[in-house]
Design a protein around this motif. Structure first.
Motif, short mmCIF file in Angstrom:
data_model
loop_
_atom_site.label_atom_id
_atom_site.label_comp_id
_atom_site.label_asym_id
_atom_site.label_seq_id
_atom_site.Cartn_x
_atom_site.Cartn_y
_atom_site.Cartn_z
N UNK A 1 -28.37 25.63 37.48
CA UNK A 1 -29.47 26.56 37.72
C UNK A 1 -30.82 25.91 37.39
N UNK A 2 -30.87 25.17 36.29
CA UNK A 2 -32.11 24.48 35.94
C UNK A 2 -32.49 23.43 36.95
N UNK A 3 -31.50 22.67 37.44
CA UNK A 3 -31.79 21.64 38.45
C UNK A 3 -32.26 22.25 39.76
N UNK A 4 -31.70 23.40 40.12
CA UNK A 4 -32.14 24.08 41.35
C UNK A 4 -33.59 24.53 41.23
N UNK A 5 -33.94 25.14 40.10
CA UNK A 5 -35.32 25.57 39.90
C UNK A 5 -36.28 24.38 39.86
N UNK A 6 -35.86 23.30 39.21
CA UNK A 6 -36.68 22.10 39.19
C UNK A 6 -36.86 21.52 40.58
N UNK B 1 -50.68 25.50 43.40
CA UNK B 1 -50.64 25.40 41.96
C UNK B 1 -49.47 24.57 41.47
N UNK B 2 -48.35 24.58 42.21
CA UNK B 2 -47.21 23.73 41.86
C UNK B 2 -47.58 22.26 41.96
N UNK B 3 -48.38 21.90 42.95
CA UNK B 3 -48.80 20.49 43.07
C UNK B 3 -49.69 20.09 41.89
N UNK B 4 -50.63 20.96 41.52
CA UNK B 4 -51.49 20.66 40.37
C UNK B 4 -50.66 20.49 39.10
N UNK B 5 -49.70 21.38 38.89
CA UNK B 5 -48.86 21.30 37.69
C UNK B 5 -48.03 20.02 37.68
N UNK B 6 -47.48 19.64 38.84
CA UNK B 6 -46.66 18.44 38.90
C UNK B 6 -47.49 17.19 38.62
N UNK B 7 -48.71 17.13 39.17
CA UNK B 7 -49.57 15.97 38.92
C UNK B 7 -49.93 15.86 37.44
N UNK B 8 -50.23 16.99 36.81
CA UNK B 8 -50.56 16.96 35.38
C UNK B 8 -49.36 16.51 34.57
N UNK B 9 -48.16 17.01 34.91
CA UNK B 9 -46.95 16.62 34.19
C UNK B 9 -46.71 15.12 34.31
N UNK C 1 -46.12 23.98 53.49
CA UNK C 1 -45.58 25.30 53.17
C UNK C 1 -46.66 26.37 53.07
N UNK C 2 -47.84 26.00 52.61
CA UNK C 2 -48.90 27.00 52.40
C UNK C 2 -49.50 27.43 53.73
N UNK C 3 -49.64 28.73 53.97
CA UNK C 3 -50.23 29.18 55.24
C UNK C 3 -51.73 28.92 55.32
N UNK D 1 -36.74 23.14 43.46
CA UNK D 1 -37.66 23.99 44.22
C UNK D 1 -39.11 23.71 43.83
N UNK D 2 -39.34 23.56 42.52
CA UNK D 2 -40.69 23.28 42.04
C UNK D 2 -41.21 21.95 42.59
N UNK D 3 -40.39 20.91 42.51
CA UNK D 3 -40.84 19.58 42.97
C UNK D 3 -41.04 19.57 44.48
N UNK D 4 -40.11 20.14 45.23
CA UNK D 4 -40.26 20.15 46.69
C UNK D 4 -41.46 20.98 47.12
#
Length: 353
Positions: free
Chosen positions: A41-46, A102-110, A59-61, A48-51
């Motif tokens: 479950x954790x890997x699936x959520x991760x 926002x997911x892209x911003x979070x991933x770059x910061x991480x 993906x964004x309209x 989805x976040x990374x993709x």
């Protein structure tokens, strides 16, 4: 007089490390029952976040700062509809687009924060633990002092000192990443230093010194790769802390400008007044993105933590009625309990020198 011909001796071939021995995949194959379900479950959520972060423009309209299209201005606080699936914010931005970006911003910061933390923390911990002396005592005191400060407060102070609290996309990313790095360095320093102090007393390190290996070779070839085995676990846990710290900075107004990038914490801050007015969509979806991402990272981190400890793994097998394989728990002289192959990096001295 006939002399017996010596039988040729051949060195045993070194076993190649397959993809099944990679950190997360190896633990996934070891997991059973509920533990495996949590890890999956954790890997699936991760995933989805990374993709979502990687393919955000596809993906964004709309754009994260877009306020109008060919039909005109979006309008503020519009309910979810066919044009805006998650509605619009008080500033007139599309909620779905800002959540995705926002997911892209979070991933770059991480990525930036953890990369800087690993480089600085591992280097300082390796040098401090190997050489010791007054430099070791000074670094320990400094890291303990930093570790004693509240995480978010320290990140706010560093963020203000770097960017003044407001900046563009990359300026905000680096400001947040550096402020998070200052918080994370003591964690990597402590782990690597403790492992280095233990490993440098092992027999193979003493043997390397006897044959004349340099300190740099011993540190990088023998000590480093045997002291970084818990880093994947620390990285997953720190990634979730990084998202929460980034969201906290944005929520308090020390984040990225909305026209420069999308950030979940900032959007939550702007939606505070909407909650009392019954406008739920501007706060629910950014908040859900934070919760699900942190949940996925935490599930992976906690699952790896349990699977790395052979005692917990053995108890789980016993509770589920599975026999514990022989040699599942190996006692390392002078060290801690380790899984099979946990010291695979300790090759014979002739191979390393």
């Amino acid at each position: 007089m006939a002399t017996a011909e010596a039988a040729p001796t051949t060195a045993a071939p070194r076993r190649k490390r397959s993809w099944r021995q990679l950190p997360v995949i190896h633990q996934l194959r070891q997991s059973v029952g509920l533990q495996r379900g949590m890890l999956v479950a954790g890997l699936v959520l991760m995933g989805i976040f990374v993709l979502t972060a990687i393919f955000a423009p596809l993906l964004a309209p709309y754009g994260y700062g877009q306020l109008r299209d060919e039909n005109g201005v979006f309008g503020a606080q519009q309910e979810p509809s066919s044009e805006h699936w998650l509605g619009t914010t008080v500033g007139g931005y599309d909620v779905l687009s800002r959540v995705i970006y926002g997911a892209r911003t979070a991933l770059l910061v991480i990525l930036v924060a953890i990369l800087l933390s690993i480089v600085v923390g591992v280097l300082l911990g390796l040098v401090s633990g190997y050489f010791g002396g007054w430099a070791d005592r000074v670094l320990v005191v400094i890291c303990d002092a930093i570790y004693a400060f509240p995480t978010l407060l320290l990140a706010i102070v560093v963020g203000i000192a770097i960017s003044g609290g407001q900046s563009d996309l990359w300026g905000g990313i680096f400001a947040a990443a550096i402020s998070i790095t200052v918080v994370f360095i003591p964690q990597y320093f402590r782990v690597i230093r403790a492992e280095t102090v233990r490993i440098k007393a092992e027999a193979f390190v003493e043997s390397a010194r006897v044959i004349g290996a340099s300190n740099w070779r011993i540190m990088t070839r023998h000590v480093l790769r045997n002291s970084t085995r818990t880093l994947p676990l620390i990285v997953t846990l720190n990634a979730s802390e990084a998202i929460l710290t980034l969201a906290g900075l944005g929520f308090l107004g020390f984040g990225i400008q909305p026209t420069a990038g999308a950030e979940w914490g900032y959007d939550l801050n702007r939606s505070l007044s909407d909650v009392t007015s019954g406008i739920w969509w501007t706060s629910v979806f950014p908040g859900a993105a934070i919760v699900l991402t942190v949940l996925g990272l935490t599930l992976v981190g906690e699952s790896l933590n349990d699977l790395v400890d052979p005692r917990l793994r053995t108890r789980r097998r016993a509770a589920e009625g599975e026999p514990s394989p022989v040699g599942d728990v190996a006692v390392v002289p002078g060290g801690t309990l380790a899984a099979p192959g946990g010291l695979r990096g300790l090759e014979p001295l002739g191979d390393n020198s």
